[in-house]
Enzyme design. Structure first.
Site, PDB file in Angstrom:
ATOM      1  CG  ASP A  29      12.174   6.928   1.892  1.00  0.00           C
ATOM      2  OD1 ASP A  29      12.993   7.025   2.822  1.00  0.00           O
ATOM      3  OD2 ASP A  29      10.990   7.289   1.990  1.00  0.00           O
ATOM      4  N   GLY A  63      -3.948   4.702   6.928  1.00  0.00           N
ATOM      5  CA  GLY A  63      -2.638   5.237   7.283  1.00  0.00           C
ATOM      6  C   GLY A  63      -2.438   6.637   6.757  1.00  0.00           C
ATOM      7  N   GLY A  97       1.038   9.610   6.011  1.00  0.00           N
ATOM      8  CA  GLY A  97       2.475   9.865   6.019  1.00  0.00           C
ATOM      9  C   GLY A  97       2.757  11.306   5.682  1.00  0.00           C
ATOM     10  N   GLY A  98       4.026  11.625   5.461  1.00  0.00           N
ATOM     11  CA  GLY A  98       4.408  12.993   5.169  1.00  0.00           C
ATOM     12  C   GLY A  98       3.923  13.471   3.821  1.00  0.00           C
ATOM     13  CG  MET A  99       5.652  12.468   0.369  1.00  0.00           C
ATOM     14  SD  MET A  99       6.484  11.271  -0.702  1.00  0.00           S
ATOM     15  CE  MET A  99       5.414  11.295  -2.128  1.00  0.00           C
ATOM     16  CE  LYS A 151       1.494   5.728  -0.183  1.00  0.00           C
ATOM     17  NZ  LYS A 151       2.909   5.396   0.078  1.00  0.00           N
ATOM     18  CB  VAL A 184      -2.645   4.895   2.814  1.00  0.00           C
ATOM     19  CG1 VAL A 184      -2.888   3.590   2.064  1.00  0.00           C
ATOM     20  CG2 VAL A 184      -1.261   5.445   2.486  1.00  0.00           C
TER      21      VAL A 184
END
Length: 657
Positions: free
Chosen positions: A135, A19, A21-23, A41, A26
């Site tokens: 969040d 995966g 994401g924005g940060m 992560k 993974v």
């Protein structure tokens, strides 16, 4: 570049990427020391180069690593290698709730409540440790192949929220609370709001607020009312709808007090879905409420009943649709065994009591220390007397001041500003910041707006003094004039002490100040014109219902009338939408032995009602509806027998909100 077979920290072997994401990205990896699969992560490069963010990231991640709960993705390790920062966490095989909603569209109410309860339990465990997620969104909720629900990224959002290069906020802003949208104080009630939005999406298949950019969506969270979920899910039970509505109130004081309170209502909704037991108060701020005490026996009983209610039957589940292609959601999860919590609760009850007691004791100690320090340095004044404010509007300033002094106020409590007026004579009080009948602390400041300018205010007082002196001194005019002048000086000094303070502040700041005029009762256009003339800028407006202020007129303004502000100061206005139209709720049960159809002429609405079920319709402006129910029983061959169709039309009275 992270590729298959790469070792991180000489321990974790990367298997594949799962995966992004924005940060971070993974990866699935194998821990060669403990012999288990983990998820790693890894922060993206732009975050890794921000030293402030990295420090906060490690602190928050280490704090979240202390969380251990079946409904939380556990964090095992936090580290760095060659400028690369990573978190090692539990690997959960499954899909995110976002993907699951996209696959199924709308979830039935039992499924939605089940997921919400598990998410709520994870949030509850974190809140008891003093950790706020910040969040909560479907992308951060994972449904395992065993059907268990786990929340991830606890503590990480706090680090991201302070970072100026936060990359992917579009997905988060759909679920952000109003206080997060305006960068206000965030506590556990913000997580409750976000969970309410997630529940809304589960039962409707959509988010309540959407737009082209994050700012537009954030403004909707702040200003707009969301469409009731039953508008998109007509079969939604009233209990679940009201739980969602209470959780997503814009004012934190109108939401659930704690996530535990919300969990209790979710369990009740499983047992009695069509019971209207959720109470949404108009405003709980400043009110003392006696809440019914829930005994452990009652909670155990409710938990067991809720577990039994989670067993799905054909009424609520289409097996082919439910199992879909991959068995991401296992029906075995819903049996009583998983929810039999007696042993777990007995073993963990003492630990929970000790944990909560420690948190309460720690908070109490901190509060006491802050209070002692604050009182010594003069930040706090304890035991301040409060008085009930009187009305001095329409009274000459000197008389008003005498009345306020008799009430207990001193010069330091009164701040005077002057404003030209066609409606009041010079020297008359036009407005006061605290209304008649409201409590006023003698540590606070009362702002008075007086008609006229400062010079006229002084001369008015002087004229009054001159007349008094001349009556007593006809025989010696020179002496009278001298006495009058002295009296004028004294009166001026006494009257203008607060205003003089304001002048000193203006000189110190080096900025011109203006008095804010009252625009309450004016139309938006009129109010904007008046404020523009004073060099005060209207930045935004919101709307609200009012029984006293006509539609289109100003209800309130963000800066009190008479307050002295710098030129070009910004102000916001609340515009009246007029009286709120009376609305009604309806519950229409199915009286037949099988599924029936319904149609409502006034709403141009139709659909089906399951066997032994009902539909709930909220916020209808009509006091009664004409409902037609049609039922076609099955014939001997098992197919619908249209010759036996039954139809009934009835007028149903609504329940007023």
């Amino acid at each position: 570049m992270i590729t298959q077979g790469v070792f991180i920290a000489d321990r974790y072997e990367v298997i594949d990427k799962v995966g992004a994401g924005g940060m971070s990205d993974v990866y699935r990896a194998k821990d060669h020391i403990l012999g288990r699969e983990v998820a790693i992560k890894i922060l993206k490069q732009e975050f890794s180069e921000d030293a402030t963010f990295v420090a906060k990231f490690r602190t928050e991640a280490q704090s979240a690593a202390g969380l251990e709960h079946p409904n939380i993705v556990n964090i095992y390790d936090v580290g760095s290698e060659n400028g690369m920062y990573f978190i090692v966490m539990e690997y959960v095989e499954g899909i995110t709730l976002k993907t699951y909603i996209e696959k199924k569209g709308q979830l039935n109410f039992k499924e939605a409540i089940s997921i919400a309860i598990q998410v709520g339990r994870g949030i509850e465990a974190a809140h008891q440790k003093g950790i706020i997620h910040r969040d909560i969104k479907p992308q951060n909720i994972i449904i395992s192949t065993e059907g268990k629900v786990k929340v991830t990224d606890f503590g990480i959002a706090r680090a991201a929220s302070s970072n100026t290069i936060h990359a992917d906020v579009m997905g988060s802003v759909h679920y952000s609370s109003p206080e997060q949208a305006r960068n206000g104080f965030v506590d556990g009630k913000s997580d409750i709001y976000s969970l309410g939005i997630v529940m809304y999406e589960m039962v409707t298949g959509r988010v309540p607020f959407d737009g082209d950019n994050t700012v537009a969506i954030a403004i909707q969270h702040l200003q707009e009312e969301m469409v009731a979920p039953s508008a998109y899910a007509p079969d939604l039970p009233i209990s679940l709808e009201k739980i969602i509505l209470k959780a997503t109130m814009k004012s934190p004081d109108r939401r659930y007090g704690t996530i535990s309170d919300m969990l209790m209502d979710l369990k009740k909704a499983l047992v009695s879905p069509n019971e209207d037991f959720v109470v949404i108060s108009e405003s709980e701020l400043g009110q003392t409420k006696v809440m019914p005490r829930i005994t452990p026996e009652q909670e155990d009983s409710l938990t067991k009943k809720a577990a039994q209610a989670l067993i799905f039957d054909d009424e609520y589940q289409d097996e082919e649709e439910y199992y879909d292609d991959d068995e991401y959601y296992d029906d075995e999860y819903y049996d009583d065994e998983y929810y039999d919590e007696d042993e777990e609760e007995d073993d963990g009850k003492m630990d929970k009591i000790i944990t909560i007691s420690g948190i309460v004791a720690g908070i109490a100690i901190v509060v006491i220390l802050v209070a002692i320090f604050g009182s010594r340095v003069g930040l706090f004044k304890f035991g301040s007397k409060k008085v009930t404010m009187i009305n001095v509007v329409g009274t000459q300033y000197e008389e008003a001041k005498t009345q306020l002094t008799d009430l207990g106020l001193e010069d330091d409590n009164i701040l005077v500003s002057y404003e030209d007026s066609d409606d009041y004579e010079d020297g008359v009080v036009m407005s006061q910041s605290t209304k008649e009948g409201d409590e006023f602390s003698l540590n606070d400041t009362l702002r008075l707006t007086v008609a006229g300018d400062e010079e006229n205010g002084d001369s008015s007082a002087s004229d009054s003094s001159n007349q008094s002196e001349s009556k007593d001194s006809n025989s010696s005019s020179n002496s009278s004039n001298s006495s009058s002048s002295s009296s004028n000086k004294n009166n001026t000094t006494t009257q203008q002490t607060p205003a003089a303070n304001t002048d000193n502040k203006t000189e110190t700041d080096g900025k011109a100040t203006v008095a804010v005029p009252s625009v309450v009762g004016l139309t938006q256009a009129e109010a904007t014109t008046v404020l523009d003339a004073k060099n005060i800028v209207v930045t935004s407006t919101s709307s609200d219902y009012s029984d006293t202020v006509p539609s289109g007129q100003v209800i309130s303004q963000s800066i009190a009338p008479g307050e002295m502000v710098a030129a070009n100061t910004t102000i916001t206005l609340v515009i009246s939408k007029g009286s709120k139209e009376k609305t009604y709720n309806y519950t229409i049960p199915n009286p037949y032995e099988g599924e029936c159809t319904y149609s409502i002429a006034e709403l141009n609405k139709s659909g089906t009602i399951p066997k032994s079920g009902a539909i709930n319709i909220s916020d209808v402006t009509k006091a009664s509806l004409t409902v037609t129910l049609t039922y076609t029983p099955a014939g001997a061959d098992g197919n619908p027998d249209s010759s036996q169709t039954q139809t009934q039309t009835q007028t149903v009275q609504g329940t007023a909100n």
